[in-house]
Motif scaffolding. Structure first.
Motif, PDB file in Angstrom:
ATOM      1  N   ASP A 245       0.802  -1.234   0.000  1.00 24.03           N
ATOM      2  CA  ASP A 245       0.000   0.000   0.000  1.00 24.03           C
ATOM      3  C   ASP A 245       0.830   1.278   0.000  1.00 24.03           C
ATOM      4  OD1 ASP A 245      -2.262  -1.514  -0.035  1.00 24.03           O
ATOM      5  OD2 ASP A 245      -3.124  -0.729   1.823  1.00 24.03           O
ATOM      6  N   ASP A 246       1.784   1.370   0.922  1.00 24.14           N
ATOM      7  CA  ASP A 246       2.542   2.623   1.043  1.00 24.14           C
ATOM      8  C   ASP A 246       3.291   2.932  -0.240  1.00 24.14           C
ATOM      9  OD1 ASP A 246       1.591   2.900   3.553  1.00 24.14           O
ATOM     10  OD2 ASP A 246       3.459   2.349   4.596  1.00 24.14           O
ATOM     11  N   ALA A 247       3.953   1.893  -0.794  1.00 28.15           N
ATOM     12  CA  ALA A 247       4.753   2.093  -2.014  1.00 28.15           C
ATOM     13  C   ALA A 247       3.863   2.523  -3.175  1.00 28.15           C
ATOM     14  CB  ALA A 247       5.504   0.812  -2.367  1.00 28.15           C
ATOM     15  N   ILE A 248       2.661   1.951  -3.249  1.00 29.82           N
ATOM     16  CA  ILE A 248       1.742   2.305  -4.338  1.00 29.82           C
ATOM     17  C   ILE A 248       1.212   3.727  -4.147  1.00 29.82           C
ATOM     18  CG2 ILE A 248      -0.536   1.798  -5.308  1.00 29.82           C
ATOM     19  CD1 ILE A 248       0.172  -1.087  -5.246  1.00 29.82           C
ATOM     20  N   GLY A 249       0.845   4.062  -2.917  1.00 29.32           N
ATOM     21  CA  GLY A 249       0.372   5.421  -2.642  1.00 29.32           C
ATOM     22  C   GLY A 249       1.420   6.457  -3.007  1.00 29.32           C
ATOM     23  N   VAL A 277     -12.646  -4.109 -12.011  1.00 27.19           N
ATOM     24  CA  VAL A 277     -11.845  -3.014 -11.441  1.00 27.19           C
ATOM     25  C   VAL A 277     -12.296  -2.636 -10.029  1.00 27.19           C
ATOM     26  CG1 VAL A 277     -10.967  -2.000 -13.581  1.00 27.19           C
ATOM     27  CG2 VAL A 277     -13.256  -1.393 -12.799  1.00 27.19           C
ATOM     28  N   MET A 278     -13.176  -3.475  -9.451  1.00 26.26           N
ATOM     29  CA  MET A 278     -13.628  -3.218  -8.080  1.00 26.26           C
ATOM     30  C   MET A 278     -12.447  -3.138  -7.115  1.00 26.26           C
ATOM     31  SD  MET A 278     -16.792  -3.672  -6.327  1.00 26.26           S
ATOM     32  CE  MET A 278     -17.562  -5.150  -6.970  1.00 26.26           C
ATOM     33  N   GLY A 279     -11.484  -4.057  -7.270  1.00 23.61           N
ATOM     34  CA  GLY A 279     -10.314  -4.073  -6.389  1.00 23.61           C
ATOM     35  C   GLY A 279      -9.512  -2.787  -6.475  1.00 23.61           C
ATOM     36  N   VAL A 280      -9.447  -2.211  -7.682  1.00 18.64           N
ATOM     37  CA  VAL A 280      -8.702  -0.960  -7.874  1.00 18.64           C
ATOM     38  C   VAL A 280      -9.397   0.162  -7.098  1.00 18.64           C
ATOM     39  CG1 VAL A 280      -7.801   0.689  -9.564  1.00 18.64           C
ATOM     40  CG2 VAL A 280      -7.936  -1.740 -10.154  1.00 18.64           C
ATOM     41  N   ARG A 281     -10.739   0.203  -7.208  1.00 17.54           N
ATOM     42  CA  ARG A 281     -11.488   1.234  -6.462  1.00 17.54           C
ATOM     43  C   ARG A 281     -11.299   1.060  -4.946  1.00 17.54           C
ATOM     44  NH1 ARG A 281     -15.667  -0.082 -10.233  1.00 17.54           N
ATOM     45  NH2 ARG A 281     -15.938   1.558 -11.786  1.00 17.54           N
ATOM     46  N   TRP A 284      -7.965   2.288  -3.877  1.00 16.66           N
ATOM     47  CA  TRP A 284      -7.971   3.763  -3.903  1.00 16.66           C
ATOM     48  C   TRP A 284      -8.560   4.330  -2.603  1.00 16.66           C
ATOM     49  CZ3 TRP A 284      -4.938   4.013  -7.743  1.00 16.66           C
ATOM     50  CH2 TRP A 284      -4.640   5.223  -8.357  1.00 16.66           C
ATOM     51  N   ARG A 285      -9.688   3.722  -2.211  1.00 16.12           N
ATOM     52  CA  ARG A 285     -10.334   4.193  -0.971  1.00 16.12           C
ATOM     53  C   ARG A 285      -9.433   3.932   0.233  1.00 16.12           C
ATOM     54  NH1 ARG A 285     -15.161   2.401  -3.423  1.00 16.12           N
ATOM     55  NH2 ARG A 285     -15.044   0.343  -2.452  1.00 16.12           N
ATOM     56  N   LEU A 328     -14.050   2.509 -15.046  1.00 12.53           N
ATOM     57  CA  LEU A 328     -13.243   3.219 -14.048  1.00 12.53           C
ATOM     58  C   LEU A 328     -13.332   4.719 -14.268  1.00 12.53           C
ATOM     59  CD1 LEU A 328     -11.560   1.988 -11.813  1.00 12.53           C
ATOM     60  CD2 LEU A 328      -9.579   2.014 -13.326  1.00 12.53           C
ATOM     61  N   ALA A 329     -13.320   5.133 -15.528  1.00 15.02           N
ATOM     62  CA  ALA A 329     -13.372   6.570 -15.846  1.00 15.02           C
ATOM     63  C   ALA A 329     -14.767   7.139 -15.579  1.00 15.02           C
ATOM     64  CB  ALA A 329     -12.985   6.794 -17.310  1.00 15.02           C
ATOM     65  N   ASP A 330     -15.806   6.342 -15.927  1.00 19.86           N
ATOM     66  CA  ASP A 330     -17.183   6.842 -15.803  1.00 19.86           C
ATOM     67  C   ASP A 330     -17.668   6.848 -14.353  1.00 19.86           C
ATOM     68  OD1 ASP A 330     -17.143   7.106 -18.483  1.00 19.86           O
ATOM     69  OD2 ASP A 330     -18.395   5.360 -18.935  1.00 19.86           O
ATOM     70  N   ASN A 331     -17.242   5.837 -13.582  1.00 15.61           N
ATOM     71  CA  ASN A 331     -17.721   5.716 -12.191  1.00 15.61           C
ATOM     72  C   ASN A 331     -16.550   5.530 -11.238  1.00 15.61           C
ATOM     73  OD1 ASN A 331     -20.538   5.527 -13.113  1.00 15.61           O
ATOM     74  ND2 ASN A 331     -19.871   3.548 -13.902  1.00 15.61           N
ATOM     75  N   PRO A 332     -15.703   6.538 -11.048  1.00 13.65           N
ATOM     76  CA  PRO A 332     -14.518   6.344 -10.217  1.00 13.65           C
ATOM     77  C   PRO A 332     -14.856   6.003  -8.766  1.00 13.65           C
ATOM     78  CG  PRO A 332     -14.770   8.671 -10.831  1.00 13.65           C
ATOM     79  CD  PRO A 332     -15.784   7.900 -11.612  1.00 13.65           C
ATOM     80  N   GLU A 333     -16.030   6.391  -8.296  1.00 20.57           N
ATOM     81  CA  GLU A 333     -16.416   6.080  -6.906  1.00 20.57           C
ATOM     82  C   GLU A 333     -16.752   4.598  -6.791  1.00 20.57           C
ATOM     83  OE1 GLU A 333     -16.158   8.316  -4.650  1.00 20.57           O
ATOM     84  OE2 GLU A 333     -16.224  10.227  -5.712  1.00 20.57           O
TER      85      GLU A 333
END
Length: 333
Positions: A245-249, A277-281, A284-285, A328-333
């Motif tokens: 996580d830290d390295a990616i952030g 892409v749920m895991g990506v969202r 991100w959170r 991902l672009a249309d619904n980033p949340e």
């Protein structure tokens, strides 16, 4: 560090099933209008595989196939000629299907450390066992890539070229996990600063389009790759753990693009694109990053090459990457 180039929303890793260069180029360019890639077709045999193809790019170093793998030799032989001939065929087909293309295109080659781990010296040990051989190999690769990129630029004159360096053995090199020829021991870990400096030199040959480093192994060294000047890191998303996580952030906040491998590379039932892409969202959170950054920071890819997939699944997976990126672009949340 390179000025951050523009990367398309989705692309593939490099390999596709089958042996037909024109069919592969048609698939690669038709699937990704924004960000097509030069396909690799390892099913054709030695010289079309990842290591042999890159060995064919080397300058003043040659490799031939031995029963144990690719071995460095003195002069170009049949295996070098075959590798170069197939690459020429692939470039001809790619040129045909990218007429007038003015966006990005991506080409792939094996990076210096995976190459050093895979190529054997005359004594049968990997080049990794000899620091001088590693230096010579990296210098030869850098020069070969410079010439290869110039050739791609000549054939697709309107395009920006992104170079992907495949480094699946990088973590094993850093940890001393690459086996010796006998298989009973492992080569000593290479000093991190040497690994980093060598990668920086090879990445430095491509100054005008951005370099992405790809590894589908666990524990990708994100921080080290950022320091080499790589503009993007490509990885198998399913292998991430919260340790990353830290390295990616830090990577995202520092402007490094993530090529997130979220679509399986071999035949399987695919979920809906938003599910992929749920895991990506979720990541991100968890990192507290702005959802608005998602489309700017992430390119969606398959988790690894598609050489082991059926042709029908490979086409489906590429189309799925495009739809997942759009979600991902249309619904980033």
């Amino acid at each position: 560090m390179n000025d951050t180039p523009h990367f398309g929303p989705a692309t593939a890793i490099g390999s596709l099933p089958g042996t037909d260069a024109r069919e592969a180029a048609k698939t690669a360019t038709g699937s990704f209008e924004d960000f097509p890639f030069l396909p690799e077709l390892p099913a054709r045999g030695p010289g079309a595989d990842m290591i042999g193809r890159t060995a064919g790019l080397l300058v003043e170093l040659y490799a031939r196939v031995e029963p144990s793998g690719w071995r460095i030799g003195d002069r170009p032989g049949r295996d070098t000629r075959r590798a170069r001939s197939w690459l020429g065929e692939d470039l001809d087909a790619f040129e045909e299907f990218t007429q007038g293309h003015e966006g990005q295109v991506k080409v792939q080659a094996v990076g210096p450390w995976t190459l050093a781990a895979a190529l054997e010296l005359r004594n049968g040990e990997s080049a990794l066992s000899d620091p001088g051989a590693c230096r010579d190999l990296a210098a030869s690769l850098g020069e070969g890539l410079r010439l290869h990129l110039a050739e791609v630029r000549r054939r697709v004159p309107g395009a920006g070229i992104v170079l992907q360096l495949d480094e699946p053995s990088l973590t094993a090199v850093l940890r001393g996990q690459v086996k010796t020829a006998s298989g009973y021991r492992t080569h000593r870990a290479v000093d991190r600063q040497i690994v980093e400096a060598t990668l920086r030199d090879v990445i430095g040959v491509h100054t005008d389009g951005g370099v992405v480093v790809h590894s589908c192994a666990p524990d990708v060294p994100f921080a080290l790759l950022r320091r080499t000047g790589a503009a993007a890191v490509s990885f198998d998303f399913s292998l991430l753990t919260e340790r990353d996580d830290d390295a990616i952030g830090e990577a995202v906040e520092g402007g490094t693009r993530l090529f997130a491998g979220v679509v399986p590379g071999t035949d399987t039932a695919l979920s809906d694109p938003a599910g992929s892409v749920m895991g990506v969202r979720t990541l991100w959170r968890r990192l507290g990053l702005s959802p608005g950054l998602l489309a700017e920071a992430v390119t969606v890819t398959p988790s690894c090459g598609l050489a082991g997939a059926s042709p029908a699944y490979a086409r489906q997976a590429l189309a799925h990457c495009v739809r997942a990126a759009r979600s991902l672009a249309d619904n980033p949340e």
